[in-house]
Scaffold this motif. Structure first.
Motif, PDB file in Angstrom:
ATOM      1  N   LYS A  79       0.695  -1.053   0.059  1.00 12.07           N
ATOM      2  CA  LYS A  79      -0.053   0.094   0.030  1.00 12.07           C
ATOM      3  C   LYS A  79       0.907   1.146   0.108  1.00 12.07           C
ATOM      4  O   LYS A  79       0.726   2.190  -0.568  1.00 12.07           O
ATOM      5  CB  LYS A  79      -0.727  -0.034   1.023  1.00 12.07           C
ATOM      6  N   ALA A  80       1.953   1.320   0.673  1.00 11.68           N
ATOM      7  CA  ALA A  80       2.661   2.528   1.024  1.00 11.68           C
ATOM      8  C   ALA A  80       3.665   2.613  -0.453  1.00 11.68           C
ATOM      9  O   ALA A  80       3.756   3.831  -0.925  1.00 11.68           O
ATOM     10  CB  ALA A  80       3.704   2.575   1.966  1.00 11.68           C
ATOM     11  N   LEU A  81       4.102   1.458  -1.107  1.00 17.03           N
ATOM     12  CA  LEU A  81       4.823   1.652  -2.270  1.00 17.03           C
ATOM     13  C   LEU A  81       3.909   2.013  -3.381  1.00 17.03           C
ATOM     14  O   LEU A  81       4.336   2.686  -4.486  1.00 17.03           O
ATOM     15  CB  LEU A  81       5.399   0.289  -2.531  1.00 17.03           C
ATOM     16  N   SER A  82       2.594   1.781  -3.316  1.00 14.58           N
ATOM     17  CA  SER A  82       1.539   2.151  -4.337  1.00 14.58           C
ATOM     18  C   SER A  82       1.576   3.851  -4.694  1.00 14.58           C
ATOM     19  O   SER A  82       0.979   4.272  -5.731  1.00 14.58           O
ATOM     20  CB  SER A  82       0.088   1.570  -3.990  1.00 14.58           C
ATOM     21  N   PHE A  83       2.030   4.490  -3.661  1.00 14.37           N
ATOM     22  CA  PHE A  83       2.138   5.809  -3.868  1.00 14.37           C
ATOM     23  C   PHE A  83       3.205   6.357  -4.713  1.00 14.37           C
ATOM     24  O   PHE A  83       3.162   7.637  -4.889  1.00 14.37           O
ATOM     25  CB  PHE A  83       2.182   6.832  -2.466  1.00 14.37           C
ATOM     26  N   LYS A  84       4.080   5.737  -4.990  1.00 18.82           N
ATOM     27  CA  LYS A  84       5.190   5.711  -5.923  1.00 18.82           C
ATOM     28  C   LYS A  84       6.037   6.911  -5.472  1.00 18.82           C
ATOM     29  O   LYS A  84       6.179   7.492  -6.281  1.00 18.82           O
ATOM     30  CB  LYS A  84       4.591   5.908  -7.349  1.00 18.82           C
ATOM     31  N   ARG A  85       6.205   7.062  -4.135  1.00 19.37           N
ATOM     32  CA  ARG A  85       7.151   8.152  -3.724  1.00 19.37           C
ATOM     33  C   ARG A  85       8.443   7.683  -4.011  1.00 19.37           C
ATOM     34  O   ARG A  85       8.710   6.450  -3.648  1.00 19.37           O
ATOM     35  CB  ARG A  85       6.800   8.454  -2.367  1.00 19.37           C
ATOM     36  N   ASP A  86       9.471   8.394  -4.191  1.00 20.44           N
ATOM     37  CA  ASP A  86      10.889   8.105  -4.501  1.00 20.44           C
ATOM     38  C   ASP A  86      11.545   8.852  -3.279  1.00 20.44           C
ATOM     39  O   ASP A  86      11.983  10.230  -3.368  1.00 20.44           O
ATOM     40  CB  ASP A  86      11.326   8.660  -5.547  1.00 20.44           C
ATOM     41  N   ASN A  87      11.671   8.347  -2.197  1.00 20.45           N
ATOM     42  CA  ASN A  87      12.340   9.101  -0.831  1.00 20.45           C
ATOM     43  C   ASN A  87      13.070   7.855  -0.231  1.00 20.45           C
ATOM     44  O   ASN A  87      13.287   6.733  -0.671  1.00 20.45           O
ATOM     45  CB  ASN A  87      11.262   9.759   0.171  1.00 20.45           C
ATOM     46  N   GLU A  88      13.849   8.250   0.920  1.00 19.45           N
ATOM     47  CA  GLU A  88      14.506   7.243   1.609  1.00 19.45           C
ATOM     48  C   GLU A  88      13.771   6.117   2.293  1.00 19.45           C
ATOM     49  O   GLU A  88      14.663   4.982   2.381  1.00 19.45           O
ATOM     50  CB  GLU A  88      15.539   8.066   2.692  1.00 19.45           C
ATOM     51  N   ASP A  89      12.546   6.271   2.326  1.00 15.68           N
ATOM     52  CA  ASP A  89      11.708   5.053   2.838  1.00 15.68           C
ATOM     53  C   ASP A  89      11.387   4.136   1.847  1.00 15.68           C
ATOM     54  O   ASP A  89      11.150   2.908   2.053  1.00 15.68           O
ATOM     55  CB  ASP A  89      10.570   5.611   3.524  1.00 15.68           C
ATOM     56  N   THR A  90      11.578   4.394   0.506  1.00 19.28           N
ATOM     57  CA  THR A  90      11.197   3.527  -0.573  1.00 19.28           C
ATOM     58  C   THR A  90      12.244   2.561  -0.551  1.00 19.28           C
ATOM     59  O   THR A  90      12.008   1.270  -0.699  1.00 19.28           O
ATOM     60  CB  THR A  90      11.115   4.403  -1.944  1.00 19.28           C
ATOM     61  N   GLU A  91      13.456   2.613  -0.499  1.00 16.19           N
ATOM     62  CA  GLU A  91      14.302   1.946  -0.245  1.00 16.19           C
ATOM     63  C   GLU A  91      14.280   0.611   0.916  1.00 16.19           C
ATOM     64  O   GLU A  91      14.408  -0.694   0.586  1.00 16.19           O
ATOM     65  CB  GLU A  91      15.935   2.234  -0.273  1.00 16.19           C
ATOM     66  N   ARG A  92      13.852   1.169   2.091  1.00 11.60           N
ATOM     67  CA  ARG A  92      13.691   0.362   3.126  1.00 11.60           C
ATOM     68  C   ARG A  92      12.532  -0.542   2.748  1.00 11.60           C
ATOM     69  O   ARG A  92      12.510  -1.602   3.406  1.00 11.60           O
ATOM     70  CB  ARG A  92      13.621   1.232   4.583  1.00 11.60           C
ATOM     71  N   LEU A  93      11.367  -0.002   2.067  1.00 10.62           N
ATOM     72  CA  LEU A  93      10.168  -0.642   2.157  1.00 10.62           C
ATOM     73  C   LEU A  93      10.342  -1.767   1.200  1.00 10.62           C
ATOM     74  O   LEU A  93       9.912  -3.089   1.201  1.00 10.62           O
ATOM     75  CB  LEU A  93       9.048   0.144   1.528  1.00 10.62           C
ATOM     76  N   LEU A  94      11.352  -1.603  -0.048  1.00  8.00           N
ATOM     77  CA  LEU A  94      11.344  -2.612  -0.809  1.00  8.00           C
ATOM     78  C   LEU A  94      12.283  -3.818  -0.198  1.00  8.00           C
ATOM     79  O   LEU A  94      12.110  -5.012  -0.556  1.00  8.00           O
ATOM     80  CB  LEU A  94      12.200  -2.027  -2.274  1.00  8.00           C
ATOM     81  N   LEU A  95      13.304  -3.447   0.664  1.00 13.07           N
ATOM     82  CA  LEU A  95      14.143  -4.277   1.292  1.00 13.07           C
ATOM     83  C   LEU A  95      13.319  -5.204   2.100  1.00 13.07           C
ATOM     84  O   LEU A  95      13.442  -6.414   2.257  1.00 13.07           O
ATOM     85  CB  LEU A  95      15.143  -3.525   2.174  1.00 13.07           C
ATOM     86  N   CYS A  96      12.400  -4.474   2.792  1.00 17.00           N
ATOM     87  CA  CYS A  96      11.459  -5.430   3.758  1.00 17.00           C
ATOM     88  C   CYS A  96      10.714  -6.452   2.877  1.00 17.00           C
ATOM     89  O   CYS A  96      10.543  -7.638   3.248  1.00 17.00           O
ATOM     90  CB  CYS A  96      10.631  -4.467   4.549  1.00 17.00           C
ATOM     91  N   LEU A  97       9.986  -5.964   1.829  1.00 19.43           N
ATOM     92  CA  LEU A  97       9.101  -6.751   1.104  1.00 19.43           C
ATOM     93  C   LEU A  97      10.362  -7.935   0.404  1.00 19.43           C
ATOM     94  O   LEU A  97       9.693  -9.108   0.480  1.00 19.43           O
ATOM     95  CB  LEU A  97       8.870  -5.822  -0.291  1.00 19.43           C
ATOM     96  N   ALA A  98      11.278  -7.543   0.020  1.00 18.04           N
ATOM     97  CA  ALA A  98      12.192  -8.580  -0.526  1.00 18.04           C
ATOM     98  C   ALA A  98      12.626  -9.693   0.366  1.00 18.04           C
ATOM     99  O   ALA A  98      12.593 -10.843   0.404  1.00 18.04           O
ATOM    100  CB  ALA A  98      13.626  -7.966  -1.114  1.00 18.04           C
TER     101      ALA A  98
END
Length: 145
Positions: A79-98
């Protein structure tokens, strides 16, 4: 003015003492008698705004650290990634998902996420290594090297 010693002589006023011992009022949410106070506060924020980026991001990070909460964490990460924001949290969210996909043995999904991370964050060699690991686990030995 010198600090006044209290107790057994090892404590200095205001150090190693709770605000209540010092006669100060402490906010209810900050009290340690409820170990889930932080989670309850996050849930209240999420219930007030289920579609908010910050609310979903914060609850996702909290749940990703908890044992047996990865299904719930994944939902909020997506849900958070669906906002398509490119900030420092995006990398952390992707790493958590992976990492969630890796823990579940879903190496194809982990491979997709790590390939995005390698493309977007190429300065970190760990993502390339993790991508190679996912490809190795899928039996894609030529691509893994």
């Amino acid at each position: 003015m010198a600090a006044r010693k209290a107790g057994n002589g090892n404590e200095i006023r205001g150090v190693n003492r709770s605000p209540e011992e010092e006669g100060q009022k402490m906010p209810i949410d900050a009290r340690l008698d409820d170990p889930h106070a932080g989670f309850k506060r996050l849930l209240r924020r999420l219930m007030a705004n289920r579609d908010g980026y910050e609310e979903n991001r914060d609850i996702a990070f909290y749940l990703a650290r908890q044992r047996n909460s990865t299904v719930l964490a994944e939902r909020h990460i997506l849900k958070a990634l669906s906002f398509k924001r490119d900030n420092e949290d995006t990398e952390r969210l992707l790493l958590c998902l992976a990492n969630i996909h890796n823990l579940r043995g879903q190496f194809e999904q982990a491979r997709k996420v790590f390939s995005i991370m390698v493309r977007n964050y190429e300065k970190f060699p760990l993502y390339s290594i993790s991508l190679g690991d996912a490809e190795f686990r899928l039996g894609l030995l030529d691509q893994a090297s």
